[in-house]
Enzyme design. Sequence first.
Site, PDB file in Angstrom:
ATOM      1  N   SER A 186       5.226  -3.860  -0.875  1.00  0.00           N
ATOM      2  CA  SER A 186       3.863  -4.288  -1.632  1.00  0.00           C
ATOM      3  C   SER A 186       4.190  -4.170  -3.306  1.00  0.00           C
ATOM      4  CB  SER A 186       2.735  -3.437  -1.141  1.00  0.00           C
ATOM      5  OG  SER A 186       1.643  -3.642  -2.424  1.00  0.00           O
ATOM      6  N   TYR A 246      -0.289   5.318   0.575  1.00  0.00           N
ATOM      7  CA  TYR A 246       0.257   3.978   0.818  1.00  0.00           C
ATOM      8  C   TYR A 246       1.339   3.404  -0.041  1.00  0.00           C
ATOM      9  CZ  TYR A 246      -0.130  -1.135   1.358  1.00  0.00           C
ATOM     10  OH  TYR A 246       0.242  -2.593   1.621  1.00  0.00           O
TER      11      TYR A 246
HETATM   12  N1  LIG Z   1      -3.009  -8.564   1.852  1.00  0.00           N
HETATM   13  C1  LIG Z   1      -2.464  -7.961   1.007  1.00  0.00           C
HETATM   14  O1  LIG Z   1      -3.162  -8.011  -0.117  1.00  0.00           O
HETATM   15  C2  LIG Z   1      -1.129  -7.125   1.081  1.00  0.00           C
HETATM   16  C3  LIG Z   1      -0.491  -6.948  -0.524  1.00  0.00           C
HETATM   17  C4  LIG Z   1       0.723  -6.320  -0.604  1.00  0.00           C
HETATM   18  C5  LIG Z   1       1.240  -6.025   0.694  1.00  0.00           C
HETATM   19  N2  LIG Z   1       0.655  -6.213   2.224  1.00  0.00           N
HETATM   20  C6  LIG Z   1       1.474  -5.841   3.093  1.00  0.00           C
HETATM   21  O2  LIG Z   1       1.577  -6.964   3.821  1.00  0.00           O
HETATM   22  C7  LIG Z   1       1.772  -6.633   5.487  1.00  0.00           C
HETATM   23  C8  LIG Z   1       0.870  -7.235   6.435  1.00  0.00           C
HETATM   24  O3  LIG Z   1      -0.325  -7.162   5.922  1.00  0.00           O
HETATM   25  P1  LIG Z   1      -1.725  -8.272   6.217  1.00  0.00           P
HETATM   26  O4  LIG Z   1      -2.190  -8.499   4.738  1.00  0.00           O
HETATM   27  O5  LIG Z   1      -0.893  -9.802   6.687  1.00  0.00           O
HETATM   28  O6  LIG Z   1      -2.339  -7.698   7.037  1.00  0.00           O
HETATM   29  P2  LIG Z   1      -3.452  -8.386   8.126  1.00  0.00           P
HETATM   30  O7  LIG Z   1      -3.803  -9.563   8.075  1.00  0.00           O
HETATM   31  O8  LIG Z   1      -4.364  -7.104   8.416  1.00  0.00           O
HETATM   32  O9  LIG Z   1      -2.404  -8.430   9.407  1.00  0.00           O
HETATM   33  C9  LIG Z   1      -1.899  -6.994   9.759  1.00  0.00           C
HETATM   34  C10 LIG Z   1      -1.127  -7.465  11.205  1.00  0.00           C
HETATM   35  O10 LIG Z   1      -0.393  -6.352  11.620  1.00  0.00           O
HETATM   36  C11 LIG Z   1      -0.884  -5.839  13.043  1.00  0.00           C
HETATM   37  N3  LIG Z   1      -0.900  -4.331  12.943  1.00  0.00           N
HETATM   38  C12 LIG Z   1      -1.762  -3.395  12.435  1.00  0.00           C
HETATM   39  N4  LIG Z   1      -1.381  -2.100  12.632  1.00  0.00           N
HETATM   40  C13 LIG Z   1      -0.316  -2.237  13.492  1.00  0.00           C
HETATM   41  C14 LIG Z   1       0.475  -1.295  14.326  1.00  0.00           C
HETATM   42  N5  LIG Z   1       0.367   0.099  14.237  1.00  0.00           N
HETATM   43  N6  LIG Z   1       1.404  -1.933  15.126  1.00  0.00           N
HETATM   44  C15 LIG Z   1       1.677  -3.180  15.095  1.00  0.00           C
HETATM   45  N7  LIG Z   1       1.262  -3.883  14.455  1.00  0.00           N
HETATM   46  C16 LIG Z   1       0.010  -3.634  13.729  1.00  0.00           C
HETATM   47  C17 LIG Z   1      -2.161  -6.547  13.095  1.00  0.00           C
HETATM   48  O11 LIG Z   1      -2.512  -6.811  14.553  1.00  0.00           O
HETATM   49  P3  LIG Z   1      -3.330  -5.732  15.368  1.00  0.00           P
HETATM   50  O12 LIG Z   1      -4.446  -5.357  14.806  1.00  0.00           O
HETATM   51  O13 LIG Z   1      -3.522  -6.571  16.602  1.00  0.00           O
HETATM   52  O14 LIG Z   1      -2.038  -4.677  15.730  1.00  0.00           O
HETATM   53  C18 LIG Z   1      -2.009  -7.923  12.497  1.00  0.00           C
HETATM   54  O15 LIG Z   1      -1.125  -8.887  13.091  1.00  0.00           O
HETATM   55  C19 LIG Z   1       1.776  -5.224   5.419  1.00  0.00           C
HETATM   56  O16 LIG Z   1       2.706  -4.461   5.409  1.00  0.00           O
HETATM   57  C20 LIG Z   1       0.900  -5.018   4.123  1.00  0.00           C
HETATM   58  O17 LIG Z   1       0.983  -3.850   3.685  1.00  0.00           O
HETATM   59  C21 LIG Z   1      -0.240  -6.938   2.096  1.00  0.00           C
END
Ligand SMILES: NC(=O)c1ccc[n+]([C@@H]2O[C@H](COP(=O)([O-])OP(=O)(O)OC[C@H]3O[C@@H](n4cnc5c(N)ncnc54)[C@H](OP(=O)(O)O)[C@@H]3O)[C@@H](O)[C@H]2O)c1
Length: 254
Positions: free
Chosen positions: A146, A159
């Site tokens: 991130s 985080y």
């Molecule tokens: N969205 C942003 O603005 C943003 C910005 C920078 C970085 N990121 C990074 O991008 C990555 C993905 O985030 P996202 O925004 O796509 O989130 P998201 O839409 O909430 O999706 C998260 C995914 O991870 C799964 N998950 C959550 N906890 C888990 C666990 N303990 N074990 C296995 N799977 C798990 C969830 O499914 P289940 O609930 O079924 O487990 C879901 O498939 C993360 O590393 C996050 O830090 C996001």
Amino acid sequence: MTLFDLTGKVAVITGSSRGIGRAIAGRFAEHGAKVVISSRKAEPCRKAADAINAEHPGAAIAVPANISSKDDLQNLVDETMKAFGRIDICVCNAASNPYYGPLAGISDDQFRKILDNNILSNHWLIQMCAPQMIERKDGAVIIVSSIGGLRGNAIIGAYNISKAADFQLARNLAAEFGPHNVRVNCIAPGLIKTDFARALWEDPETLKRSTAGTPLRRIGEPDEIAGAAVFLASKAGSFVTGQAIVVDGGATIA
Ligand SMILES: NC(=O)c1ccc[n+]([C@@H]2O[C@H](COP(=O)([O-])OP(=O)(O)OC[C@H]3O[C@@H](n4cnc5c(N)ncnc54)[C@H](OP(=O)(O)O)[C@@H]3O)[C@@H](O)[C@H]2O)c1
């Protein structure tokens, strides 16, 4: 055959039932890869795999795994090997953030959970996938970090510390695996429209504030992260290792 072709490659993607992981899985399949959809919950994984298979028959399987469980991750690797016989691309995408507030208030358990899920579990999965990549002298590991890892922040400090450590994890493993032609890189997304960041975009006023300093003046879509993943996984990225590719609409340069 294009620079971005992934035909014959097998990719494991954690947290791929929705959000950024799901978008990466879809684009990988579109570029010819077999993909393994994984998250904690079986049903959303199955649905995501079904949707990908509807467009690319036979491209996806679902294997639920909680990244906090080493046994689950081993099962994820074992089931992938059973189904597809190899792992060429490992995407450590799932992460946790159970605490919002100044670091003074975080409990040891919350801090440990963040470090365990966002750093140690990546290390586990990579170590499970790497030996076969090293043996074949070909592999790509991608950690979804991130832009938080590039900045201080008064609310999501732990985080961000974990995401900064992911950059170093990639650099270190890139140095270790490089002689075997296994590349390790991070993607550093800015604000992306997923459930994970919902608090920052659901309310229009908050969204305006969240994106006011971003040159593109908008939030990103999950699919806008997938291109960087395809690049890093494919021949197009064959000389890129140990790097963090920032995909943030310019947020970090303004
Ligand atoms: N969205 C942003 O603005 C943003 C910005 C920078 C970085 N990121 C990074 O991008 C990555 C993905 O985030 P996202 O925004 O796509 O989130 P998201 O839409 O909430 O999706 C998260 C995914 O991870 C799964 N998950 C959550 N906890 C888990 C666990 N303990 N074990 C296995 N799977 C798990 C969830 O499914 P289940 O609930 O079924 O487990 C879901 O498939 C993360 O590393 C996050 O830090 C996001």
